[in-house]
Design a protein around this motif. Structure first.
Motif, PDB file in Angstrom:
ATOM      1  N   GLU A  99       0.817  -1.132   0.015  1.00  0.00           N
ATOM      2  CA  GLU A  99      -0.023  -0.096   0.158  1.00  0.00           C
ATOM      3  C   GLU A  99       0.968   1.328   0.169  1.00  0.00           C
ATOM      4  OE1 GLU A  99      -3.785  -0.891   2.506  1.00  0.00           O
ATOM      5  OE2 GLU A  99      -2.244  -1.440   3.726  1.00  0.00           O
ATOM      6  N   ILE A 100       1.389   1.479  -1.140  1.00  0.00           N
ATOM      7  CA  ILE A 100       2.531   2.678  -1.151  1.00  0.00           C
ATOM      8  C   ILE A 100       1.786   3.842  -1.705  1.00  0.00           C
ATOM      9  CG2 ILE A 100       4.643   3.087  -2.534  1.00  0.00           C
ATOM     10  CD1 ILE A 100       5.392   0.255  -2.459  1.00  0.00           C
ATOM     11  N   HIS A 101       1.902   4.793  -0.982  1.00  0.00           N
ATOM     12  CA  HIS A 101       1.197   6.262  -1.377  1.00  0.00           C
ATOM     13  C   HIS A 101       2.507   7.150  -1.124  1.00  0.00           C
ATOM     14  CE1 HIS A 101      -2.877   4.762  -1.053  1.00  0.00           C
ATOM     15  NE2 HIS A 101      -2.566   4.087  -0.184  1.00  0.00           N
ATOM     16  N   TYR A 102       3.186   7.365  -2.372  1.00  0.00           N
ATOM     17  CA  TYR A 102       4.401   8.246  -2.341  1.00  0.00           C
ATOM     18  C   TYR A 102       3.816   9.373  -3.233  1.00  0.00           C
ATOM     19  CZ  TYR A 102       8.698  10.114  -3.613  1.00  0.00           C
ATOM     20  OH  TYR A 102      10.000  11.092  -3.567  1.00  0.00           O
ATOM     21  N   PRO A 103       3.981  10.305  -3.350  1.00  0.00           N
ATOM     22  CA  PRO A 103       5.030  10.947  -2.311  1.00  0.00           C
ATOM     23  C   PRO A 103       4.339  11.463  -0.849  1.00  0.00           C
ATOM     24  CG  PRO A 103       4.290  12.848  -3.727  1.00  0.00           C
ATOM     25  CD  PRO A 103       3.795  11.554  -4.177  1.00  0.00           C
ATOM     26  N   VAL A 113      10.226   6.811  -9.581  1.00  0.00           N
ATOM     27  CA  VAL A 113       9.874   7.473  -8.394  1.00  0.00           C
ATOM     28  C   VAL A 113      10.768   8.791  -8.302  1.00  0.00           C
ATOM     29  CG1 VAL A 113      10.019   7.417  -5.840  1.00  0.00           C
ATOM     30  CG2 VAL A 113       9.429   5.565  -6.821  1.00  0.00           C
ATOM     31  N   LYS A 114      10.134  10.069  -8.475  1.00  0.00           N
ATOM     32  CA  LYS A 114      10.967  11.270  -8.501  1.00  0.00           C
ATOM     33  C   LYS A 114      10.643  12.213  -7.230  1.00  0.00           C
ATOM     34  CE  LYS A 114      12.473  10.593 -12.561  1.00  0.00           C
ATOM     35  NZ  LYS A 114      14.030  10.311 -13.170  1.00  0.00           N
ATOM     36  N   MET A 115      11.646  12.466  -6.745  1.00  0.00           N
ATOM     37  CA  MET A 115      11.618  13.517  -5.740  1.00  0.00           C
ATOM     38  C   MET A 115      11.117  14.967  -5.910  1.00  0.00           C
ATOM     39  SD  MET A 115      14.645  12.530  -3.082  1.00  0.00           S
ATOM     40  CE  MET A 115      16.099  12.244  -4.122  1.00  0.00           C
ATOM     41  N   THR A 116       9.915  15.238  -5.561  1.00  0.00           N
ATOM     42  CA  THR A 116       9.463  16.731  -5.849  1.00  0.00           C
ATOM     43  C   THR A 116      10.358  17.690  -4.782  1.00  0.00           C
ATOM     44  OG1 THR A 116       7.889  16.667  -4.101  1.00  0.00           O
ATOM     45  CG2 THR A 116       7.167  15.951  -6.122  1.00  0.00           C
ATOM     46  N   ASP A 125      11.955   5.128  -0.855  1.00  0.00           N
ATOM     47  CA  ASP A 125      10.738   5.679  -1.118  1.00  0.00           C
ATOM     48  C   ASP A 125      10.164   4.864  -2.407  1.00  0.00           C
ATOM     49  OD1 ASP A 125      10.240   7.474   0.713  1.00  0.00           O
ATOM     50  OD2 ASP A 125      11.276   9.108  -0.336  1.00  0.00           O
ATOM     51  N   GLY A 126       8.849   4.623  -2.361  1.00  0.00           N
ATOM     52  CA  GLY A 126       8.069   4.092  -3.463  1.00  0.00           C
ATOM     53  C   GLY A 126       8.110   2.548  -3.635  1.00  0.00           C
ATOM     54  N   GLN A 127       8.839   2.068  -2.576  1.00  0.00           N
ATOM     55  CA  GLN A 127       9.167   0.410  -2.602  1.00  0.00           C
ATOM     56  C   GLN A 127       8.882  -0.392  -1.408  1.00  0.00           C
ATOM     57  OE1 GLN A 127      13.750   0.422  -4.164  1.00  0.00           O
ATOM     58  NE2 GLN A 127      13.058   2.695  -3.766  1.00  0.00           N
ATOM     59  N   TYR A 128       8.502   0.501  -0.408  1.00  0.00           N
ATOM     60  CA  TYR A 128       8.306  -0.110   0.917  1.00  0.00           C
ATOM     61  C   TYR A 128       7.115   0.584   1.300  1.00  0.00           C
ATOM     62  CZ  TYR A 128      12.573  -2.457   1.188  1.00  0.00           C
ATOM     63  OH  TYR A 128      13.970  -3.417   0.773  1.00  0.00           O
ATOM     64  N   THR A 129       6.169   0.034   2.054  1.00  0.00           N
ATOM     65  CA  THR A 129       4.703   0.377   2.533  1.00  0.00           C
ATOM     66  C   THR A 129       4.972   1.148   3.810  1.00  0.00           C
ATOM     67  OG1 THR A 129       3.355  -1.045   1.458  1.00  0.00           O
ATOM     68  CG2 THR A 129       2.667   0.364   3.498  1.00  0.00           C
ATOM     69  N   VAL A 130       4.717   2.531   3.764  1.00  0.00           N
ATOM     70  CA  VAL A 130       5.070   3.446   5.091  1.00  0.00           C
ATOM     71  C   VAL A 130       3.323   3.497   5.644  1.00  0.00           C
ATOM     72  CG1 VAL A 130       5.355   5.767   5.914  1.00  0.00           C
ATOM     73  CG2 VAL A 130       6.964   4.935   4.171  1.00  0.00           C
TER      74      VAL A 130
END
Length: 232
Positions: A108-112, A169-172, A189-194
């Protein structure tokens, strides 16, 4: 005509109040868990945006599953990991962290929106080669410490992200600002669920991540979660 304007004005104010209440409810009705460790207490707020991980975590906490588990993997300036249920009976010097689990949780990855800033709580998982869908561990999780980044370091972190995610996955600018001011581990980021964030007890996380460790990154002096409790 005046009556119609009054009705429309009242309707607008009602909708505005409902919207504000919904936003407040989203912020205030988040579950919180207290980890009582032998290094101090850590309070975690869980995200409703990751309901599968939230509910699984709450289930384990309420069942007492985390009571007595070790922080079995500690890497300074990176993170502290716990939740291996088999670590409760680990003897000094035992390598821990590989206790078999009967299930995994869909990513359930919700980046950023949810990122690996300092204090982020995220689910551990098996490596990409055996887990291409990035499904999460049933019980193991880690708390991010990381470091504060310079622009040059963030550029290199972005290169690492590009390599691991195919440039997806791009850093804003906002994300870069967080990593410069707050710190964290952007390469995850974008690879593990926080699924949560430490809201009290970052000083405790700091004490744990500074522990001296063995060749398996297990602290020489055991650090336990004595008790985990749902407090909100």
């Amino acid at each position: 005509m005046k009556t119609m304007k009054k009705i429309l004005c009242t309707l607008f104010l009602t909708l505005l109040a409902v919207s504000v209440y919904a936003q407040q409810s989203s912020d205030t009705l988040r579950h919180e868990v207290l980890l009582e460790t032998d290094s101090g207490n850590i309070r975690i707020r869980l995200y409703n945006e990751t309901p599968l991980h939230r509910d699984n975590f709450l289930k384990l906490v309420r069942s007492g599953a985390y009571d007595g588990v070790l922080f079995h993997r500690v890497i300074r300036d990176f993170m502290v990991q716990t939740g291996d249920l088999g670590s409760k009976t680990a003897k000094p010097g035992d390598a821990v962290g590989d206790t078999p689990e009967s299930y995994s949780i869909p990513a359930e990855i919700h980046y950023p929106e949810l990122l690996h800033r300092r204090g982020a709580v995220a689910a551990a998982r098996e490596p990409d080669d055996v887990n291409p869908k990035w499904e999460s561990s049933a019980s193991q999780f880690y708390i991010v410490w990381g470091v504060k980044f310079s622009d040059g370091q963030l550029d290199r972190a972005q290169e690492r992200l590009d390599a691991h995610t195919g440039g997806k996955v791009k850093m804003t600018p906002e994300v870069r600002d967080i990593y410069k001011k707050v710190g964290g581990t952007p390469h995850l980021d974008g690879q593990y669920t926080v699924f949560g964030q430490v809201v009290e007890g970052l000083d405790v996380v700091d004490r744990i991540q500074r522990q001296a460790v063995d060749a398996h990154d297990r602290p020489w002096a055991d650090v336990y979660i004595r008790k985990a409790t749902v407090i909100k």
